[in-house]
Design a protein around this motif. Structure first.
Motif, PDB file in Angstrom:
ATOM      1  N   GLU B 229     137.942  34.583 -33.245  1.00 54.73           N
ATOM      2  CA  GLU B 229     136.787  34.644 -34.256  1.00 54.73           C
ATOM      3  C   GLU B 229     135.597  34.113 -33.347  1.00 54.73           C
ATOM      4  OE1 GLU B 229     136.482  35.767 -37.164  1.00 54.73           O
ATOM      5  OE2 GLU B 229     134.292  34.732 -37.561  1.00 54.73           O
ATOM      6  N   GLU B 230     135.343  33.446 -32.534  1.00 54.72           N
ATOM      7  CA  GLU B 230     134.384  33.126 -31.618  1.00 54.72           C
ATOM      8  C   GLU B 230     133.878  34.334 -31.052  1.00 54.72           C
ATOM      9  OE1 GLU B 230     134.732  28.181 -31.213  1.00 54.72           O
ATOM     10  OE2 GLU B 230     135.237  29.459 -29.697  1.00 54.72           O
ATOM     11  N   ALA B 231     134.883  34.930 -30.307  1.00 52.46           N
ATOM     12  CA  ALA B 231     134.324  36.202 -29.641  1.00 52.46           C
ATOM     13  C   ALA B 231     133.926  37.502 -30.583  1.00 52.46           C
ATOM     14  CB  ALA B 231     135.625  36.827 -28.893  1.00 52.46           C
ATOM     15  N   LEU B 232     134.565  37.382 -31.805  1.00 50.14           N
ATOM     16  CA  LEU B 232     133.738  38.543 -32.886  1.00 50.14           C
ATOM     17  C   LEU B 232     132.364  38.024 -33.161  1.00 50.14           C
ATOM     18  CD1 LEU B 232     136.867  39.330 -35.076  1.00 50.14           C
ATOM     19  CD2 LEU B 232     135.939  40.670 -33.189  1.00 50.14           C
ATOM     20  N   GLU B 233     132.280  36.780 -33.378  1.00 47.46           N
ATOM     21  CA  GLU B 233     131.034  36.312 -33.836  1.00 47.46           C
ATOM     22  C   GLU B 233     129.902  36.558 -32.575  1.00 47.46           C
ATOM     23  OE1 GLU B 233     131.557  32.329 -34.883  1.00 47.46           O
ATOM     24  OE2 GLU B 233     132.528  32.877 -36.823  1.00 47.46           O
ATOM     25  N   TYR B 234     130.417  36.444 -31.427  1.00 51.58           N
ATOM     26  CA  TYR B 234     129.572  36.639 -30.247  1.00 51.58           C
ATOM     27  C   TYR B 234     128.854  38.177 -30.307  1.00 51.58           C
ATOM     28  CZ  TYR B 234     128.668  37.712 -25.167  1.00 51.58           C
ATOM     29  OH  TYR B 234     128.012  38.116 -24.044  1.00 51.58           O
ATOM     30  N   TYR B 235     129.760  38.914 -30.645  1.00 49.25           N
ATOM     31  CA  TYR B 235     129.466  40.326 -30.672  1.00 49.25           C
ATOM     32  C   TYR B 235     128.482  40.755 -32.055  1.00 49.25           C
ATOM     33  CZ  TYR B 235     132.293  40.887 -26.491  1.00 49.25           C
ATOM     34  OH  TYR B 235     132.883  40.665 -25.450  1.00 49.25           O
ATOM     35  N   VAL B 236     128.693  40.253 -33.220  1.00 46.13           N
ATOM     36  CA  VAL B 236     128.040  40.215 -34.062  1.00 46.13           C
ATOM     37  C   VAL B 236     126.605  39.760 -33.842  1.00 46.13           C
ATOM     38  CG1 VAL B 236     127.560  39.441 -36.506  1.00 46.13           C
ATOM     39  CG2 VAL B 236     129.775  40.006 -36.053  1.00 46.13           C
ATOM     40  N   GLU B 237     126.506  38.516 -33.080  1.00 45.28           N
ATOM     41  CA  GLU B 237     125.107  38.050 -32.715  1.00 45.28           C
ATOM     42  C   GLU B 237     124.310  39.182 -32.012  1.00 45.28           C
ATOM     43  OE1 GLU B 237     122.365  35.966 -33.352  1.00 45.28           O
ATOM     44  OE2 GLU B 237     124.436  35.094 -34.270  1.00 45.28           O
ATOM     45  N   LYS B 242     119.723  44.080 -32.674  1.00 47.66           N
ATOM     46  CA  LYS B 242     119.156  45.307 -32.841  1.00 47.66           C
ATOM     47  C   LYS B 242     118.892  45.652 -34.007  1.00 47.66           C
ATOM     48  CE  LYS B 242     122.350  46.501 -28.820  1.00 47.66           C
ATOM     49  NZ  LYS B 242     123.555  46.978 -28.763  1.00 47.66           N
ATOM     50  N   VAL B 243     118.827  44.504 -34.994  1.00 48.92           N
ATOM     51  CA  VAL B 243     118.341  44.729 -36.350  1.00 48.92           C
ATOM     52  C   VAL B 243     116.905  44.326 -36.328  1.00 48.92           C
ATOM     53  CG1 VAL B 243     118.422  43.786 -38.714  1.00 48.92           C
ATOM     54  CG2 VAL B 243     120.674  44.015 -37.349  1.00 48.92           C
ATOM     55  N   LEU B 262     129.732  50.632 -33.876  1.00 48.78           N
ATOM     56  CA  LEU B 262     130.378  49.360 -33.937  1.00 48.78           C
ATOM     57  C   LEU B 262     131.743  49.421 -34.288  1.00 48.78           C
ATOM     58  CD1 LEU B 262     127.706  47.074 -35.006  1.00 48.78           C
ATOM     59  CD2 LEU B 262     128.221  47.345 -32.547  1.00 48.78           C
ATOM     60  N   PRO B 263     132.797  48.614 -33.626  1.00 48.38           N
ATOM     61  CA  PRO B 263     134.155  48.690 -34.475  1.00 48.38           C
ATOM     62  C   PRO B 263     133.952  48.114 -35.738  1.00 48.38           C
ATOM     63  CG  PRO B 263     134.051  47.379 -32.293  1.00 48.38           C
ATOM     64  CD  PRO B 263     132.789  47.681 -32.782  1.00 48.38           C
ATOM     65  N   LYS B 264     134.924  48.282 -36.697  1.00 39.10           N
ATOM     66  CA  LYS B 264     134.773  48.003 -38.047  1.00 39.10           C
ATOM     67  C   LYS B 264     134.702  46.395 -38.347  1.00 39.10           C
ATOM     68  CE  LYS B 264     136.763  48.935 -42.607  1.00 39.10           C
ATOM     69  NZ  LYS B 264     137.831  49.329 -43.349  1.00 39.10           N
ATOM     70  N   ALA B 265     135.483  45.930 -37.828  1.00 41.50           N
ATOM     71  CA  ALA B 265     135.316  44.371 -38.070  1.00 41.50           C
ATOM     72  C   ALA B 265     134.239  43.835 -37.682  1.00 41.50           C
ATOM     73  CB  ALA B 265     136.276  43.760 -37.062  1.00 41.50           C
ATOM     74  N   ILE B 266     133.325  44.242 -36.547  1.00 41.89           N
ATOM     75  CA  ILE B 266     131.995  44.131 -36.165  1.00 41.89           C
ATOM     76  C   ILE B 266     131.049  44.595 -37.531  1.00 41.89           C
ATOM     77  CG2 ILE B 266     130.248  43.958 -34.689  1.00 41.89           C
ATOM     78  CD1 ILE B 266     132.590  42.420 -33.811  1.00 41.89           C
ATOM     79  N   ARG B 267     131.186  45.775 -37.768  1.00 45.71           N
ATOM     80  CA  ARG B 267     130.201  46.383 -38.951  1.00 45.71           C
ATOM     81  C   ARG B 267     130.131  45.294 -40.266  1.00 45.71           C
ATOM     82  NH1 ARG B 267     133.034  51.351 -37.661  1.00 45.71           N
ATOM     83  NH2 ARG B 267     134.082  51.462 -39.861  1.00 45.71           N
TER      84      ARG B 267
END
Lengths: 331, 331
Positions: B229-237, B242-243, B262-267
């Protein structure tokens, strides 16, 4: 009530199009008989061509043959082509796994021969939830917890669809009763000495006390965790692009700076992927090995360090670089 | 046998250094009494200064006071400063949650006052496994399944450590017996009408039939899922960077091209994060909303589309851009 949701799910996941041919795997159990019934309804509207495939494992004597007969009758009644295969190989090892491989290869043969678009399987939410709990018990990471998708491609590139995935077993059984769909009960599903049956009849029943919607919830969770794992794999793949590979020397190297900048979950997956890519498809680095590699790569002190991995692979940290190299074995 | 592994875990996770002061939370139960004993041993070698903190909730009459007395005796015998607090507020709502908040705020006060390096808690593998199953039952995604870390910072920036995390309850109880460590049994731990106790005494016992190492396994799994989960949050950040945000207009916009790559989980996590960032800390987009946003952003057909979200937020897809905007509400 099931049919509109079934149709909507197929449309939403774009499982197949008007006029296509579908191979339907049918065991004679309630799941596949309901799947066939629903697809048959849809076939009139969408001009689909259905083909039924049954595999007889001859495991329950007369009962196995009665299963086959029921599927055949269904096929005849609906004027749908029927293909049957017999699998009698009494080989050692994981029977379930071998039966599955056999069944899939036969369905794919029929798919090719009939020029079909896809193979429809009767998996539903309880299968997802049970598989999730089985894997949880066996000991697995995120990858193993990810559930089946509504639509997926096999390694050989064939399309499998699971249009019953939005439904629970209870909903499917209620539909069968309401529409008087004949099916056969497989007595081996009651034997709780099989782990899956034990999960179904005992563990899930217990968990329902705390959350009556547990099957629905676990099924959704496992789909969601599959998406999470797919995202992580996407970033591992991106990181792999930065690994330089010199095949002559059986060596993969990477800048420490790049490795160290990645989140931990990606770092651990990356070293496993590098190891697998360079040395052997089936080579698996244990969690301990990956943690140790990570520790050596990250630690501030010391310039050079080495660490032996399985398959004669040496991991080296040399100042600003890390690399994996296959050691020569003298003959 | 516990002590060397305990010491190794503390060193490996760099929990604290020689000569530092540690606040130890102690309930009088076996976990915290063993934690205190092990830290006391280490304190002689590492010149640590320990401080004991106990919170008396006055929930079990005389028993609550006997708990307090035991911790006080321990502190006196070891010549360690002892701080006690009483929490008697009988407020409505989630008692456990409020008790935890109170306990933590008191421990942090002591930490500040004593200039301590960290607060040591007695969580162990069974706590991890039970929490994992509780969250699984309640219905949660990857984030909720992630376990506690050996070492973490609270929102207020205080350091919490959990040096017993590598051990099971059985190991801790065996240590208490071997070293004749006095502790008090909390009878409310046996009441299976509490969900956690039910998990402990019934669900986990049942799962042990299939996998005797289930506690150990679930505990490791939850640590690993936390890293995932921490890795996914890193990529969300990274994606959030870019927003583009125009605060004057309460509007967040993003190129569809970026979102769609982006991959779906990140989107799905990204739209939740954008919504939260712009509108309200506690604003949560449901899974359905996020799926719908995703569907609109991804679909090939059509230039412009709009979709209403909670809190008067309008999601718009306008050709190559997507944006979230707070609508003005006329007064």
């Amino acid at each position: 009530m099931l049919y509109p949701r079934f149709k909507h799910f197929i449309e939403q996941k774009k499982m197949f199009s008007l006029g296509e041919t579908l191979v339907v795997g049918a065991s004679a159990g309630v799941d596949s008989m309901v799947l066939f019934d629903l697809l048959l309804k849809l076939s009139h509207v969408w001009k689909l061509k259905l083909v039924l495939v049954h595999v007889n494992y001859k495991l329950r004597g007369e009962h196995s043959d009665l299963d086959e007969m029921l599927v055949q009758e269904k096929a005849n009644a609906a004027s749908v082509p029927f293909f049957r295969f017999t699998h009698t190989e009494k080989s050692e090892g994981n029977f379930q796994e071998k039966a599955r491989t056999f069944r899939r290869s036969k369905m794919e043969e029929v798919l090719d021969q009939q020029n079909a678009a896809c193979i429809a399987l009767a998996h539903h939410q309880n299968d997802q939830a049970e598989t999730f709990l089985l894997r949880l018990l066996r000991g697995t990471g995120l990858k193993g917890l990810g559930g089946m998708k509504g639509s997926s491609l096999s390694k050989s590139g064939k399309k499998y669809i699971r249009p019953l995935l939005p439904f629970t077993r209870e909903e499917i059984e209620a539909y069968a009763e309401e529409h008087k769909i004949a099916y056969r009960h497989d007595a081996s599903n009651d034997d709780v000495s099989y782990k899956r049956n034990w999960i179904r009849h005992e563990v899930l029943q217990q968990l329902k006390q705390a959350n009556p919607k547990i099957v629905n919830h676990l099924s959704h969770l496992s789909s969601q965790l599959r998406e999470d794992e797919e995202a992580l794999e996407y970033y591992v793949e991106a990181a792999l692009q930065k690994v330089s590979i010199s095949e002559d020397f059986g060596k993969c190297s990477l800048k420490r700076e790049i490795y160290n900048s990645l989140p931990k979950a990606i770092r651990l997956r990356l070293s496993a992927a590098v190891f697998q890519k360079l040395f052997l498809e089936s080579a698996i680095l244990s969690a301990d090995h990956r943690e140790k590699i990570d520790h050596i790569a990250l630690r501030k002190e010391g310039g050079k360090a080495q660490y032996f991995l399985p398959l004669n692979v040496l991991f080296t940290r040399d100042h600003e670089k890390i690399y994996f190299q296959k050691e020569n074995v003298s003959e």
